[in-house]
Design a protein around this motif. Structure first.
Motif, PDB file in Angstrom:
ATOM      1  N   VAL A 158      34.812  34.608  35.800  1.00 55.60           N
ATOM      2  CA  VAL A 158      33.538  34.369  35.125  1.00 55.60           C
ATOM      3  C   VAL A 158      32.435  34.227  36.168  1.00 55.60           C
ATOM      4  O   VAL A 158      32.544  33.408  37.083  1.00 55.60           O
ATOM      5  CB  VAL A 158      33.596  33.107  34.248  1.00 55.60           C
ATOM      6  N   THR A 159      31.400  35.028  36.050  1.00 56.85           N
ATOM      7  CA  THR A 159      30.243  34.920  36.928  1.00 56.85           C
ATOM      8  C   THR A 159      29.362  33.781  36.425  1.00 56.85           C
ATOM      9  O   THR A 159      28.893  33.808  35.288  1.00 56.85           O
ATOM     10  CB  THR A 159      29.437  36.227  36.940  1.00 56.85           C
ATOM     11  N   SER A 160      29.186  32.779  37.278  1.00 58.29           N
ATOM     12  CA  SER A 160      28.388  31.627  36.864  1.00 58.29           C
ATOM     13  C   SER A 160      26.923  32.017  36.746  1.00 58.29           C
ATOM     14  O   SER A 160      26.394  32.799  37.531  1.00 58.29           O
ATOM     15  CB  SER A 160      28.538  30.486  37.881  1.00 58.29           C
ATOM     16  N   THR A 161      26.282  31.493  35.732  1.00 55.89           N
ATOM     17  CA  THR A 161      24.862  31.755  35.508  1.00 55.89           C
ATOM     18  C   THR A 161      24.145  30.438  35.263  1.00 55.89           C
ATOM     19  O   THR A 161      24.767  29.417  34.956  1.00 55.89           O
ATOM     20  CB  THR A 161      24.655  32.668  34.289  1.00 55.89           C
ATOM     21  N   GLN A 162      22.832  30.468  35.390  1.00 56.92           N
ATOM     22  CA  GLN A 162      22.044  29.283  35.082  1.00 56.92           C
ATOM     23  C   GLN A 162      22.094  29.011  33.588  1.00 56.92           C
ATOM     24  O   GLN A 162      22.373  29.912  32.805  1.00 56.92           O
ATOM     25  CB  GLN A 162      20.602  29.495  35.539  1.00 56.92           C
ATOM     26  N   PRO A 163      21.839  27.778  33.157  1.00 55.49           N
ATOM     27  CA  PRO A 163      21.841  27.491  31.717  1.00 55.49           C
ATOM     28  C   PRO A 163      20.873  28.406  30.973  1.00 55.49           C
ATOM     29  O   PRO A 163      19.735  28.615  31.408  1.00 55.49           O
ATOM     30  CB  PRO A 163      21.397  26.031  31.661  1.00 55.49           C
ATOM     31  N   LEU A 164      21.333  28.934  29.869  1.00 51.08           N
ATOM     32  CA  LEU A 164      20.539  29.882  29.092  1.00 51.08           C
ATOM     33  C   LEU A 164      20.189  29.290  27.731  1.00 51.08           C
ATOM     34  O   LEU A 164      20.959  28.492  27.178  1.00 51.08           O
ATOM     35  CB  LEU A 164      21.317  31.183  28.894  1.00 51.08           C
ATOM     36  N   PRO A 165      19.053  29.675  27.175  1.00 54.82           N
ATOM     37  CA  PRO A 165      18.693  29.206  25.824  1.00 54.82           C
ATOM     38  C   PRO A 165      19.639  29.809  24.794  1.00 54.82           C
ATOM     39  O   PRO A 165      20.287  30.825  25.056  1.00 54.82           O
ATOM     40  CB  PRO A 165      17.264  29.710  25.638  1.00 54.82           C
TER      41      PRO A 165
ATOM     42  N   PRO B 218      45.613  47.456  34.000  1.00 53.98           N
ATOM     43  CA  PRO B 218      46.917  47.245  34.642  1.00 53.98           C
ATOM     44  C   PRO B 218      47.321  45.776  34.610  1.00 53.98           C
ATOM     45  O   PRO B 218      46.487  44.874  34.690  1.00 53.98           O
ATOM     46  CB  PRO B 218      46.666  47.724  36.079  1.00 53.98           C
ATOM     47  N   ARG B 219      48.605  45.547  34.492  1.00 51.55           N
ATOM     48  CA  ARG B 219      49.132  44.181  34.405  1.00 51.55           C
ATOM     49  C   ARG B 219      48.710  43.359  35.628  1.00 51.55           C
ATOM     50  O   ARG B 219      48.867  43.789  36.770  1.00 51.55           O
ATOM     51  CB  ARG B 219      50.655  44.223  34.305  1.00 51.55           C
ATOM     52  N   GLY B 220      48.177  42.188  35.381  1.00 47.54           N
ATOM     53  CA  GLY B 220      47.797  41.286  36.458  1.00 47.54           C
ATOM     54  C   GLY B 220      46.464  41.588  37.111  1.00 47.54           C
ATOM     55  O   GLY B 220      46.025  40.842  38.002  1.00 47.54           O
ATOM     56  N   SER B 221      45.782  42.632  36.696  1.00 45.70           N
ATOM     57  CA  SER B 221      44.504  42.994  37.322  1.00 45.70           C
ATOM     58  C   SER B 221      43.398  42.036  36.876  1.00 45.70           C
ATOM     59  O   SER B 221      43.478  41.430  35.801  1.00 45.70           O
ATOM     60  CB  SER B 221      44.131  44.431  36.964  1.00 45.70           C
ATOM     61  N   PRO B 222      42.338  41.892  37.686  1.00 48.53           N
ATOM     62  CA  PRO B 222      41.261  40.954  37.324  1.00 48.53           C
ATOM     63  C   PRO B 222      40.382  41.510  36.202  1.00 48.53           C
ATOM     64  O   PRO B 222      40.192  42.716  36.071  1.00 48.53           O
ATOM     65  CB  PRO B 222      40.466  40.830  38.621  1.00 48.53           C
ATOM     66  N   ILE B 223      39.859  40.598  35.412  1.00 51.22           N
ATOM     67  CA  ILE B 223      38.902  40.935  34.352  1.00 51.22           C
ATOM     68  C   ILE B 223      37.619  40.186  34.666  1.00 51.22           C
ATOM     69  O   ILE B 223      37.602  38.962  34.707  1.00 51.22           O
ATOM     70  CB  ILE B 223      39.447  40.556  32.969  1.00 51.22           C
ATOM     71  N   ARG B 224      36.557  40.941  34.913  1.00 49.78           N
ATOM     72  CA  ARG B 224      35.291  40.347  35.301  1.00 49.78           C
ATOM     73  C   ARG B 224      34.399  40.144  34.071  1.00 49.78           C
ATOM     74  O   ARG B 224      34.274  41.047  33.239  1.00 49.78           O
ATOM     75  CB  ARG B 224      34.569  41.237  36.311  1.00 49.78           C
ATOM     76  N   THR B 225      33.792  38.988  33.982  1.00 46.78           N
ATOM     77  CA  THR B 225      32.885  38.717  32.858  1.00 46.78           C
ATOM     78  C   THR B 225      31.600  38.094  33.393  1.00 46.78           C
ATOM     79  O   THR B 225      31.596  37.437  34.442  1.00 46.78           O
ATOM     80  CB  THR B 225      33.518  37.762  31.835  1.00 46.78           C
ATOM     81  N   SER B 226      30.535  38.313  32.664  1.00 49.34           N
ATOM     82  CA  SER B 226      29.252  37.716  33.059  1.00 49.34           C
ATOM     83  C   SER B 226      28.363  37.576  31.829  1.00 49.34           C
ATOM     84  O   SER B 226      28.504  38.311  30.848  1.00 49.34           O
ATOM     85  CB  SER B 226      28.549  38.578  34.113  1.00 49.34           C
TER      86      SER B 226
ATOM     87  N   VAL C 276      16.618  39.151  26.000  1.00 49.34           N
ATOM     88  CA  VAL C 276      17.948  39.356  25.446  1.00 49.34           C
ATOM     89  C   VAL C 276      18.967  38.730  26.393  1.00 49.34           C
ATOM     90  O   VAL C 276      18.678  38.477  27.569  1.00 49.34           O
ATOM     91  CB  VAL C 276      18.276  40.858  25.253  1.00 49.34           C
ATOM     92  N   GLN C 277      20.169  38.488  25.863  1.00 50.28           N
ATOM     93  CA  GLN C 277      21.285  38.029  26.691  1.00 50.28           C
ATOM     94  C   GLN C 277      22.419  39.034  26.577  1.00 50.28           C
ATOM     95  O   GLN C 277      22.683  39.561  25.498  1.00 50.28           O
ATOM     96  CB  GLN C 277      21.733  36.631  26.256  1.00 50.28           C
ATOM     97  N   ARG C 278      23.054  39.286  27.723  1.00 48.45           N
ATOM     98  CA  ARG C 278      24.105  40.296  27.793  1.00 48.45           C
ATOM     99  C   ARG C 278      25.422  39.637  28.206  1.00 48.45           C
ATOM    100  O   ARG C 278      25.495  38.994  29.261  1.00 48.45           O
ATOM    101  CB  ARG C 278      23.742  41.392  28.789  1.00 48.45           C
ATOM    102  N   VAL C 279      26.440  39.818  27.385  1.00 48.63           N
ATOM    103  CA  VAL C 279      27.789  39.348  27.701  1.00 48.63           C
ATOM    104  C   VAL C 279      28.622  40.575  28.044  1.00 48.63           C
ATOM    105  O   VAL C 279      28.873  41.420  27.181  1.00 48.63           O
ATOM    106  CB  VAL C 279      28.419  38.587  26.513  1.00 48.63           C
ATOM    107  N   SER C 280      29.044  40.684  29.298  1.00 46.69           N
ATOM    108  CA  SER C 280      29.769  41.859  29.770  1.00 46.69           C
ATOM    109  C   SER C 280      31.208  41.511  30.102  1.00 46.69           C
ATOM    110  O   SER C 280      31.487  40.448  30.684  1.00 46.69           O
ATOM    111  CB  SER C 280      29.089  42.456  31.013  1.00 46.69           C
ATOM    112  N   VAL C 281      32.117  42.399  29.723  1.00 43.14           N
ATOM    113  CA  VAL C 281      33.539  42.272  30.046  1.00 43.14           C
ATOM    114  C   VAL C 281      33.949  43.564  30.744  1.00 43.14           C
ATOM    115  O   VAL C 281      33.858  44.644  30.166  1.00 43.14           O
ATOM    116  CB  VAL C 281      34.393  42.042  28.782  1.00 43.14           C
ATOM    117  N   THR C 282      34.407  43.440  32.003  1.00 37.76           N
ATOM    118  CA  THR C 282      34.745  44.600  32.821  1.00 37.76           C
ATOM    119  C   THR C 282      36.203  44.535  33.239  1.00 37.76           C
ATOM    120  O   THR C 282      36.677  43.488  33.700  1.00 37.76           O
ATOM    121  CB  THR C 282      33.849  44.655  34.079  1.00 37.76           C
ATOM    122  N   ASN C 283      36.906  45.643  33.090  1.00 38.05           N
ATOM    123  CA  ASN C 283      38.315  45.705  33.499  1.00 38.05           C
ATOM    124  C   ASN C 283      38.606  47.043  34.164  1.00 38.05           C
ATOM    125  O   ASN C 283      37.963  48.051  33.854  1.00 38.05           O
ATOM    126  CB  ASN C 283      39.239  45.518  32.285  1.00 38.05           C
TER     127      ASN C 283
END
Length: 280
Positions: A145-152, A177-185, A196-203
């Motif tokens: 999880v990419t840390s972000t500043q508090p958002l409204p 792939p099994r065990g690979s990282p999943i990036r989110t922000s 706008v706010q963007r919730v991203s999931v990357t694999n």
């Protein structure tokens, strides 16, 4: 003299009556042809609708048959074994979970397609809701999880958000792939239309061709590289539909580096008005 004058008048009157009758007949014929044309159009539309419904039913039955055949075979093998091993029990549990997901997606699809009510408007913290969904995954340690500043907060429907987040995370775990990282922000961005706010999931993508971007959100679509993995082809279709009902969108993009090819799905939602934020 009277009869001499009356004869032409009578003739003209008769001609006028005939012309009026002919005009009315022409109008009636035109109206009849227009009605026939409209009826033909309605029949053609009804036929197209019937064909579309038949095609959708065939696609649904094809998906259901394809996705339930393998787990049912697994359950039959386990139940038919006189002494099923721990590994066989685990495969049976996975088969049941696969069937449950397919059934849940079908039920959600039917509920969403039939629902006429507008989504609930509740001030929600995307970061909090998303973190709860991440913690509920079977292997949360893979999620970065990419840390972000508090958002409204944003105005959204909590149930719809839960469906979208679960689908995005399930998609990332299943098709990487099994065990690979999943990036989110979660990031905030100002656009000409508003913040706008963007919730991203990357694999990282699996080997093989990437999904067709033009068809990814279509009902029942599944890429060639994931045909052997259980899935309904409904998760992303439902997620984009729900995102758009809340005034947002769901977007897809790919990237590549020296390590892997990366697939990113991003939920975009408009921020809540200041008044709603103050009530949070």
């Amino acid at each position: 003299a009277f009869f001499v004058l009356a004869a032409p008048i009578t003739t003209f009157s008769a001609v006028g009556v005939l012309l009026l009758l002919a005009w009315r007949r022409i109008q009636a014929d035109r109206q009849e042809r227009a009605e026939q044309h409209h009826q033909a159009e309605r029949n053609a539309m009804a036929l197209d609708f019937e064909r579309g419904e038949r095609q959708r039913q065939q696609e649904f039955m094809g998906m259901l048959t394809h996705e339930l055949k393998a787990p049912l075979s697994t359950l039959a093998m386990v139940l038919g074994s006189p002494a099923p091993s721990a590994s066989m029990h685990r495969h049976a549990e996975l088969a049941l979970e696969s069937m449950r997901q397919v059934i849940d997606h079908c039920a959600q699809s039917a509920e969403i397609d039939d629902a006429a009510a507008a989504p609930a408007q509740v001030a929600c913290s995307l970061a909090v809701d998303f973190e709860l969904r991440c913690a509920a995954q079977t292997d949360p340690a893979r999620i970065q999880v990419t840390s972000t500043q508090p958002l409204p907060p944003v105005m959204a429907d909590p149930r719809m958000l839960a469906v979208i987040f679960n689908n995005l995370l399930d998609n990332a775990f299943k098709y990487s792939p099994r065990g690979s990282p999943i990036r989110t922000s979660i990031v905030r961005e100002c656009t000409p239309e508003g913040a706008v706010q963007r919730v991203s999931v990357t694999n990282p993508a699996l080997p093989g061709p990437l999904p067709d971007a033009a068809r990814l959100f279509q009902k029942y679509y599944r890429g060639d590289a994931v045909q052997r993995i259980s899935g309904s082809g409904l998760g992303l279709h439902l997620s984009r539909l729900l995102a758009r009902r809340m005034g947002g969108d769901l977007r897809y993009q790919t990237d590549a580096d020296s390590v892997a090819r990366w697939v990113t799905l991003t939920l975009v939602l408009p921020e809540s008005p200041p008044a709603a934020a103050a009530q949070m």
